[in-house]
Design an enzyme around this catalytic site. Structure first.
Site, mmCIF file in Angstrom:
data_model
loop_
_atom_site.group_PDB
_atom_site.id
_atom_site.type_symbol
_atom_site.label_atom_id
_atom_site.label_comp_id
_atom_site.label_asym_id
_atom_site.label_seq_id
_atom_site.Cartn_x
_atom_site.Cartn_y
_atom_site.Cartn_z
ATOM 1 C CG HIS A 37 -1.953 -1.074 1.166
ATOM 2 N ND1 HIS A 37 -2.975 -1.125 0.236
ATOM 3 C CD2 HIS A 37 -2.089 -2.178 1.929
ATOM 4 C CE1 HIS A 37 -3.700 -2.207 0.443
ATOM 5 N NE2 HIS A 37 -3.176 -2.872 1.460
ATOM 6 C CE LYS A 64 -6.733 -5.913 -1.728
ATOM 7 N NZ LYS A 64 -5.649 -5.398 -0.884
ATOM 8 C CG HIS A 137 -5.824 -3.720 7.491
ATOM 9 N ND1 HIS A 137 -5.917 -4.634 6.465
ATOM 10 C CD2 HIS A 137 -7.064 -3.182 7.635
ATOM 11 C CE1 HIS A 137 -7.169 -4.637 6.009
ATOM 12 N NE2 HIS A 137 -7.872 -3.769 6.697
#
Length: 150
Positions: A37, A64, A137
Protein backbone atom coordinates in the site's frame (compact mmCIF):
# COMPACT_ATOMS: atom_id res chain seq x y z
CA UNK A 1 30.27 -21.51 18.75
CA UNK A 2 26.55 -22.18 18.19
CA UNK A 3 25.76 -20.58 21.54
CA UNK A 4 27.81 -17.49 20.60
CA UNK A 5 25.95 -17.09 17.31
CA UNK A 6 22.56 -17.54 19.00
CA UNK A 7 23.51 -15.02 21.67
CA UNK A 8 24.73 -12.54 19.05
CA UNK A 9 21.51 -12.97 17.07
CA UNK A 10 19.45 -12.34 20.22
CA UNK A 11 21.46 -9.22 21.06
CA UNK A 12 21.02 -7.88 17.51
CA UNK A 13 17.27 -8.55 17.60
CA UNK A 14 16.93 -6.73 20.92
CA UNK A 15 18.98 -3.83 19.60
CA UNK A 16 16.79 -3.62 16.51
CA UNK A 17 13.64 -3.46 18.61
CA UNK A 18 15.20 -0.88 20.89
CA UNK A 19 16.42 1.27 17.99
CA UNK A 20 13.23 1.13 15.96
CA UNK A 21 10.80 0.54 18.82
CA UNK A 22 8.99 -2.04 16.74
CA UNK A 23 8.01 -5.34 18.33
CA UNK A 24 9.18 -8.37 16.36
CA UNK A 25 5.60 -9.63 15.81
CA UNK A 26 4.61 -6.31 14.20
CA UNK A 27 7.47 -6.19 11.71
CA UNK A 28 6.12 -8.68 9.13
CA UNK A 29 2.68 -7.05 9.12
CA UNK A 30 4.21 -3.57 8.79
CA UNK A 31 6.47 -4.73 5.93
CA UNK A 32 3.49 -6.35 4.18
CA UNK A 33 1.46 -3.14 4.57
CA UNK A 34 4.30 -1.12 3.02
CA UNK A 35 4.70 -3.58 0.14
CA UNK A 36 0.98 -3.61 -0.66
CA UNK A 37 0.00 0.00 0.00
CA UNK A 38 2.88 2.51 0.12
CA UNK A 39 4.59 3.32 -3.19
CA UNK A 40 5.81 6.86 -3.66
CA UNK A 41 6.54 6.37 -7.36
CA UNK A 42 3.37 4.48 -8.28
CA UNK A 43 1.47 5.65 -11.37
CA UNK A 44 -1.86 4.65 -12.85
CA UNK A 45 0.04 3.24 -15.83
CA UNK A 46 1.90 0.84 -13.50
CA UNK A 47 -1.20 -0.85 -12.07
CA UNK A 48 -1.08 -3.90 -14.33
CA UNK A 49 2.61 -4.52 -13.76
CA UNK A 50 2.64 -3.92 -9.99
CA UNK A 51 -0.53 -5.91 -9.31
CA UNK A 52 0.78 -8.81 -11.42
CA UNK A 53 4.00 -8.85 -9.43
CA UNK A 54 2.25 -8.64 -6.05
CA UNK A 55 -0.19 -11.45 -6.96
CA UNK A 56 -2.71 -10.24 -4.39
CA UNK A 57 -5.79 -12.40 -3.90
CA UNK A 58 -9.01 -12.12 -1.97
CA UNK A 59 -10.25 -14.69 0.52
CA UNK A 60 -11.82 -16.62 -2.38
CA UNK A 61 -8.44 -17.03 -4.11
CA UNK A 62 -9.44 -14.72 -6.94
CA UNK A 63 -7.34 -11.76 -7.99
CA UNK A 64 -7.87 -8.89 -5.60
CA UNK A 65 -10.74 -6.68 -6.77
CA UNK A 66 -9.12 -3.37 -5.81
CA UNK A 67 -5.92 -2.19 -4.20
CA UNK A 68 -4.98 1.31 -3.15
CA UNK A 69 -1.43 2.66 -3.09
CA UNK A 70 -0.53 5.69 -1.01
CA UNK A 71 1.85 7.93 -2.94
CA UNK A 72 4.20 8.66 -0.08
CA UNK A 73 7.12 7.15 1.73
CA UNK A 74 6.90 5.23 5.00
CA UNK A 75 8.05 8.17 7.14
CA UNK A 76 5.07 10.19 5.84
CA UNK A 77 2.55 7.40 6.52
CA UNK A 78 3.72 6.16 9.93
CA UNK A 79 2.61 9.32 11.83
CA UNK A 80 -1.04 8.53 11.02
CA UNK A 81 -0.80 6.07 13.92
CA UNK A 82 -0.02 8.97 16.24
CA UNK A 83 -0.44 12.74 16.02
CA UNK A 84 -0.89 12.64 12.23
CA UNK A 85 -4.15 10.73 12.54
CA UNK A 86 -7.46 10.81 14.35
CA UNK A 87 -8.51 7.68 16.22
CA UNK A 88 -11.73 6.18 14.82
CA UNK A 89 -11.82 3.18 17.18
CA UNK A 90 -9.35 1.09 19.16
CA UNK A 91 -6.89 0.58 16.31
CA UNK A 92 -8.20 2.50 13.26
CA UNK A 93 -6.84 5.94 12.48
CA UNK A 94 -7.89 8.41 9.77
CA UNK A 95 -5.13 10.59 8.37
CA UNK A 96 -5.48 14.24 9.31
CA UNK A 97 -4.10 15.25 5.93
CA UNK A 98 -5.05 13.94 2.51
CA UNK A 99 -2.73 11.77 0.45
CA UNK A 100 -2.50 11.27 -3.29
CA UNK A 101 -3.41 7.67 -4.04
CA UNK A 102 -3.49 5.32 -7.02
CA UNK A 103 -6.38 2.86 -7.08
CA UNK A 104 -5.87 -0.28 -9.14
CA UNK A 105 -9.24 -1.80 -10.06
CA UNK A 106 -9.60 -5.25 -11.60
CA UNK A 107 -11.24 -5.07 -15.03
CA UNK A 108 -10.99 -8.71 -16.03
CA UNK A 109 -9.57 -12.12 -15.28
CA UNK A 110 -10.34 -13.98 -12.11
CA UNK A 111 -7.13 -15.85 -11.35
CA UNK A 112 -3.42 -15.19 -11.82
CA UNK A 113 -1.83 -14.68 -14.27
CA UNK A 114 -4.94 -13.49 -16.15
CA UNK A 115 -5.89 -10.56 -13.89
CA UNK A 116 -6.31 -7.25 -15.66
CA UNK A 117 -6.13 -3.91 -13.85
CA UNK A 118 -6.78 -0.29 -14.68
CA UNK A 119 -5.59 2.58 -12.53
CA UNK A 120 -7.09 5.84 -11.40
CA UNK A 121 -5.83 8.48 -9.05
CA UNK A 122 -7.38 10.62 -6.38
CA UNK A 123 -6.66 12.53 -3.22
CA UNK A 124 -8.11 11.00 -0.06
CA UNK A 125 -7.73 10.80 3.67
CA UNK A 126 -6.70 7.23 4.39
CA UNK A 127 -7.88 4.94 7.18
CA UNK A 128 -5.33 2.49 8.50
CA UNK A 129 -5.17 -0.03 11.31
CA UNK A 130 -2.25 0.41 13.65
CA UNK A 131 -0.49 -1.90 16.06
CA UNK A 132 1.03 0.50 18.54
CA UNK A 133 2.55 3.23 16.42
CA UNK A 134 2.93 1.04 13.32
CA UNK A 135 0.56 0.88 10.32
CA UNK A 136 -0.34 -2.73 9.56
CA UNK A 137 -3.52 -2.66 7.42
CA UNK A 138 -5.15 -0.36 4.86
CA UNK A 139 -8.79 -0.22 5.93
CA UNK A 140 -10.20 2.31 3.48
CA UNK A 141 -10.28 5.96 2.62
CA UNK A 142 -12.39 9.09 2.76
CA UNK A 143 -13.11 10.84 -0.51
CA UNK A 144 -12.47 14.57 -0.24
CA UNK A 145 -13.79 15.34 -3.71
CA UNK A 146 -10.51 15.68 -5.61
CA UNK A 147 -9.95 13.23 -8.46
CA UNK A 148 -8.44 13.31 -11.91
CA UNK A 149 -10.91 10.72 -13.20
CA UNK A 150 -8.29 8.69 -15.06
Amino acid sequence: MVFQRAFLFLVLMCATVMVHGQPADVSPRYQRFLLQHVKGGMTIQNCQHVMSNLRLTGTDGKCKWKNTFILANPVDVKPICGGGGTRRNSNLFESNNPFSVVICQRTGGDYHPNCKYRGSSSTKRVVIACDGKWPVHYDGDIDIGITDGK
